[in-house]
Structure formats: structure tokens, C-alpha cells
Design a protein around this motif. Structure first.
Motif, PDB file in Angstrom:
ATOM      1  N   VAL A 165       0.857  -1.178   0.000  1.00 16.03           N
ATOM      2  CA  VAL A 165       0.000   0.000   0.000  1.00 16.03           C
ATOM      3  C   VAL A 165       0.899   1.236   0.000  1.00 16.03           C
ATOM      4  N   LYS A 166       0.656   2.173  -0.913  1.00 19.74           N
ATOM      5  CA  LYS A 166       1.507   3.353  -1.046  1.00 19.74           C
ATOM      6  C   LYS A 166       1.405   4.248   0.178  1.00 19.74           C
ATOM      7  N   ASP A 167       2.561   4.747   0.617  1.00 18.01           N
ATOM      8  CA  ASP A 167       2.654   5.693   1.742  1.00 18.01           C
ATOM      9  C   ASP A 167       2.083   5.136   3.037  1.00 18.01           C
ATOM     10  N   ALA A 168       2.089   3.825   3.182  1.00 11.79           N
ATOM     11  CA  ALA A 168       1.631   3.197   4.425  1.00 11.79           C
ATOM     12  C   ALA A 168       2.675   2.162   4.820  1.00 11.79           C
ATOM     13  N   LYS A 169       3.484   2.463   5.810  1.00 13.74           N
ATOM     14  CA  LYS A 169       4.597   1.617   6.190  1.00 13.74           C
ATOM     15  C   LYS A 169       4.126   0.215   6.574  1.00 13.74           C
ATOM     16  N   ASP A 170       4.726  -0.776   5.926  1.00 10.59           N
ATOM     17  CA  ASP A 170       4.485  -2.196   6.225  1.00 10.59           C
ATOM     18  C   ASP A 170       3.044  -2.633   5.994  1.00 10.59           C
ATOM     19  N   SER A 171       2.254  -1.827   5.302  1.00 16.50           N
ATOM     20  CA  SER A 171       0.866  -2.200   5.032  1.00 16.50           C
ATOM     21  C   SER A 171       0.776  -2.853   3.651  1.00 16.50           C
ATOM     22  N   ILE A 172       0.100  -3.983   3.590  1.00 19.27           N
ATOM     23  CA  ILE A 172      -0.021  -4.708   2.328  1.00 19.27           C
ATOM     24  C   ILE A 172      -1.462  -5.177   2.127  1.00 19.27           C
ATOM     25  N   VAL A 173      -1.789  -5.472   0.880  1.00 18.33           N
ATOM     26  CA  VAL A 173      -3.004  -6.198   0.528  1.00 18.33           C
ATOM     27  C   VAL A 173      -2.570  -7.594   0.110  1.00 18.33           C
ATOM     28  N   VAL A 174      -3.100  -8.604   0.776  1.00 16.75           N
ATOM     29  CA  VAL A 174      -2.744  -9.980   0.445  1.00 16.75           C
ATOM     30  C   VAL A 174      -3.729 -10.520  -0.581  1.00 16.75           C
ATOM     31  N   LEU A 175      -3.192 -11.054  -1.665  1.00 12.53           N
ATOM     32  CA  LEU A 175      -4.010 -11.657  -2.716  1.00 12.53           C
ATOM     33  C   LEU A 175      -3.867 -13.173  -2.681  1.00 12.53           C
ATOM     34  N   LEU A 176      -4.977 -13.860  -2.912  1.00 11.45           N
ATOM     35  CA  LEU A 176      -4.938 -15.285  -3.202  1.00 11.45           C
ATOM     36  C   LEU A 176      -4.887 -15.403  -4.712  1.00 11.45           C
ATOM     37  N   VAL A 177      -3.815 -15.994  -5.228  1.00  9.08           N
ATOM     38  CA  VAL A 177      -3.566 -16.065  -6.670  1.00  9.08           C
ATOM     39  C   VAL A 177      -3.793 -17.488  -7.163  1.00  9.08           C
ATOM     40  N   THR A 178      -4.497 -17.627  -8.274  1.00 11.92           N
ATOM     41  CA  THR A 178      -4.613 -18.918  -8.943  1.00 11.92           C
ATOM     42  C   THR A 178      -4.884 -18.646 -10.419  1.00 11.92           C
ATOM     43  N   ASN A 179      -5.403 -19.633 -11.141  1.00 13.83           N
ATOM     44  CA  ASN A 179      -5.664 -19.470 -12.565  1.00 13.83           C
ATOM     45  C   ASN A 179      -7.116 -19.084 -12.842  1.00 13.83           C
ATOM     46  N   ARG A 180      -7.301 -18.386 -13.942  1.00 16.72           N
ATOM     47  CA  ARG A 180      -8.640 -18.025 -14.408  1.00 16.72           C
ATOM     48  C   ARG A 180      -9.506 -19.275 -14.570  1.00 16.72           C
ATOM     49  N   HIS A 181      -8.936 -20.340 -15.167  1.00 21.55           N
ATOM     50  CA  HIS A 181      -9.753 -21.520 -15.439  1.00 21.55           C
ATOM     51  C   HIS A 181     -10.155 -22.261 -14.166  1.00 21.55           C
ATOM     52  N   VAL A 182      -9.500 -21.943 -13.040  1.00 18.45           N
ATOM     53  CA  VAL A 182      -9.865 -22.549 -11.753  1.00 18.45           C
ATOM     54  C   VAL A 182     -11.108 -21.887 -11.180  1.00 18.45           C
ATOM     55  N   THR A 183     -11.250 -20.568 -11.386  1.00 18.25           N
ATOM     56  CA  THR A 183     -12.298 -19.814 -10.685  1.00 18.25           C
ATOM     57  C   THR A 183     -13.463 -19.360 -11.557  1.00 18.25           C
ATOM     58  N   GLU A 184     -13.296 -19.311 -12.877  1.00 20.73           N
ATOM     59  CA  GLU A 184     -14.317 -18.663 -13.692  1.00 20.73           C
ATOM     60  C   GLU A 184     -15.648 -19.410 -13.703  1.00 20.73           C
ATOM     61  N   ASN A 185     -15.649 -20.707 -13.351  1.00 22.07           N
ATOM     62  CA  ASN A 185     -16.899 -21.459 -13.266  1.00 22.07           C
ATOM     63  C   ASN A 185     -17.158 -21.975 -11.851  1.00 22.07           C
ATOM     64  N   ALA A 186     -16.456 -21.406 -10.860  1.00 20.92           N
ATOM     65  CA  ALA A 186     -16.544 -21.910  -9.487  1.00 20.92           C
ATOM     66  C   ALA A 186     -17.719 -21.281  -8.752  1.00 20.92           C
ATOM     67  N   GLU A 187     -18.665 -22.114  -8.362  1.00 15.73           N
ATOM     68  CA  GLU A 187     -19.788 -21.651  -7.553  1.00 15.73           C
ATOM     69  C   GLU A 187     -19.333 -21.433  -6.109  1.00 15.73           C
ATOM     70  N   ARG A 188     -18.540 -22.385  -5.608  1.00 14.51           N
ATOM     71  CA  ARG A 188     -17.969 -22.287  -4.266  1.00 14.51           C
ATOM     72  C   ARG A 188     -16.492 -22.664  -4.328  1.00 14.51           C
ATOM     73  N   LEU A 189     -15.721 -22.043  -3.447  1.00 10.68           N
ATOM     74  CA  LEU A 189     -14.284 -22.330  -3.376  1.00 10.68           C
ATOM     75  C   LEU A 189     -13.887 -22.353  -1.913  1.00 10.68           C
TER      76      LEU A 189
END
Length: 288
Positions: free
Chosen positions: A39-63
Motif C-alpha cells: 500500500v503506497k505511503d503506508a509503512k508495512d501495510s499490504i493487501v494480500v491476494l490469493l492467486v490462482t488461474n482463471r480456469h480454476v475460478t471462472e466457473n466456481a460456484e464455491r471455493l
């Protein structure tokens, strides 16, 4: 106070086993990992993302994904885990703006914090820092052949008792600096099979290492997040080599034969999510 873990030990908590229920009822397994954007101008502050593939999530009703619990001292308690669920995942995940790039992300910080508050559970996980991402500038440090690690859940396999992934070693099969076939990806020589979708791939050398010209040396751990596995070349029943995505369904008969190579989306593509994550989270993030 938590005990210090080595870089390799932390890798065991950078990834998570993903299970999805698709709109047609199919149950699939894949890999996800955690990435921290600053996060800009915020010391040690981050946004955590869960990363995977488009084909894993684009038809996912629940995960759902699994997280290791933390003990009273903040250390990982491998014998205890919790399952975090995301309903209507296909609308919750942010797809890469280029439909040909097989990536999706979910800003997961609030979901994890809400889960801990609601369940009174404490979780332990790690993430790849933003500055470990292979950028065009950083990639100039790489040679045409690099030692790599891939962390994930091939064929859905994992250490279920300790909630740990499978770590595999290989090398880059094409130069990671070059766009293979004009696409923002490269190939690795590693045993990639179904279930590896979403696995992070990183360069990794431990001990004494050299630069690509063998003129400078260093000691410690040399690493860089190179990319995300999304597909493999396989030999089909007709003997043809075809490219296929690599989630795995709970019950699946497959006559395709992997040839121990994997297609890796370059990690630079993860930086394309910055404006989309800013819009979703109402924050300003740092650019590399």
C-alpha cells in the motif's frame, strides 16, 4: 514469540490447496498462493491476494482453501487446520484484464481477518512480497537456464496431516526473459501434472551462487518469483502434442500423457492487477 523459519520452510505456508465446486457440480482441485502488494505511503501495510488461474475460478460456484492454525506463540501448528470458504467465487475473483492470460486473484486479507474473528481461530501463513516478482528489469539478472522450484498440489496430493504442499525441483526449459511463442510465458522442465494449476514457480539457489556471467558471487538464498503454472503439453491418444490446462477433477479418467514440461505465465502479469485491486479495495498501491 514465534520461532524463525527458513525461506524453504516458509514456502510450505505460501501456498494453499484449493477445492472448487463448479456450476455443473464438478469438484476440482488446484493450487493457490499468497502474494502481498504494498500500500503506497503506508509503512508495512499490504493487501494480500490469493492467486490462482482463471480456469480454476471462472466457473466456481464455491471455493475453499485450507489454512494452518497458529499456536499460542504464533508458530504454525501443523496438526490443526481450518477451511476458509468463498461463496459465489466466480464473481468474487478478479480476472486478468487480458482474457488470454490465465490468472485470477482475490483480495483475501478481509476474508481471513473476518474468519479469525468469527471463529476465534488464529491462522499462520506466509506470502511472496511484491519485490520478489520478476520484472523486466529484475529478469536481466537471470540466465537462459535457472534452477527452479514449483510448489503445489500435483494430482491433488498433499500432506493432509500437516497441511503441507509438494515441492518439486526443475530448470527453466526456455529463457524466462523471452516471450515463448510471443506470449507472456515460458516453459519449465519439471514434472507438472493435473492439480498443479496455480502453482508458483520461483528461481532458487541456496548456499553460494553466482551471477549469470560467473563474475560475482554471493551466499545465502537467491530467489525470484518467476511465474504461475497454468498448462502442460501432453501426448493424446493420437500421439499429438497438445496444450491443456491443469486442474484436476475429483473423479476423472485421463488417457493424456504428460511429457514433464509446464507452461508458466510470467510473474510480471501479476502487476497488471494493481489498478483492479485498487478499485476493489479503495486503496492506492505502489508500482514497481
Amino acid at each position: 514469540m514465534g520461532k524463525e523459519l527458513s525461506f524453504a520452510e516458509m514456502l510450505c505456508y505460501n501456498t494453499t490447496r484449493i477445492e472448487t465446486v463448479e456450476t455443473n457440480g464438478d469438484v476440482c482441485f488446484a493450487t493457490g498462493f499468497f502474494l502481498g502488494l504494498k500500500v503506497k505511503d503506508a509503512k508495512d501495510s499490504i493487501v494480500v491476494l490469493l492467486v490462482t488461474n482463471r480456469h480454476v475460478t471462472e466457473n466456481a460456484e464455491r471455493l475453499q482453501f485450507h489454512m494452518t492454525c497458529a499456536d499460542a506463540n504464533g508458530n504454525p501448528d501443523g496438526k490443526k487446520r481450518v477451511d476458509v470458504k468463498i461463496e459465489n467465487a466466480r464473481s468474487q475473483f478478479i480476472l486478468h484484464p487480458d482474457k488470454d492470460i490465465d490468472l485470477s486473484v482475490f483480495p483475501v486479507s478481509k476474508t481471513i481477518n473476518d474468519f479469525q474473528t468469527q471463529t476465534n481461530a488464529k491462522v499462520f501463513f506466509s506470502h511472496f512480497p511484491q519485490d520478489t516478482i520478476m520484472t523486466d528489469q529484475a529478469s536481466e539478472e537471470l540466465d537462459a537456464v535457472e534452477n527452479i522450484l514449483m510448489v503445489g498440489y500435483p494430482n491433488g496430493l498433499w500432506d493432509e496431516v500437516n497441511n503441507r504442499p509438494i515441492i518439486r525441483r526443475g530448470i527453466t526449459a526456455t529463457d524466462p526473459k523471452v516471450d515463448y511463442f510471443g506470449k507472456r510465458e515460458f516453459i519449465i522442465d519439471c514434472a507438472c501434472i493435473q492439480g498443479s494449476s496455480g502453482s508458483p514457480v520461483l528461481s532458487f539457489d541456496k548456499g553460494m551462487f553466482f551471477d549469470k556471467y560467473v563474475t560475482k558471487s554471493g551466499t545465502g538464498v537467491k530467489t525470484m518469483l518467476l511465474g504461475v503454472q497454468h498448462a502442460i503439453p501432453v501426448k493424446n491418444a493420437q500421439g499429438e502434442i497438445v496444450k491443456t490446462a491443469t486442474p484436476i477433477k475429483g473423479v476423472e479418467a485421463n488417457t493424456q500423457i504428460p511429457i514433464n514440461l509446464g507452461y508458466i505465465i510470467k510473474a510480471q502479469c501479476l502487476l497488471d492487477f494493481i489498478p483492479l485491486v485498487e478499485k476493489r479495495c479503495g486503496l492506492v498501491l505502489e508500482r514497481p
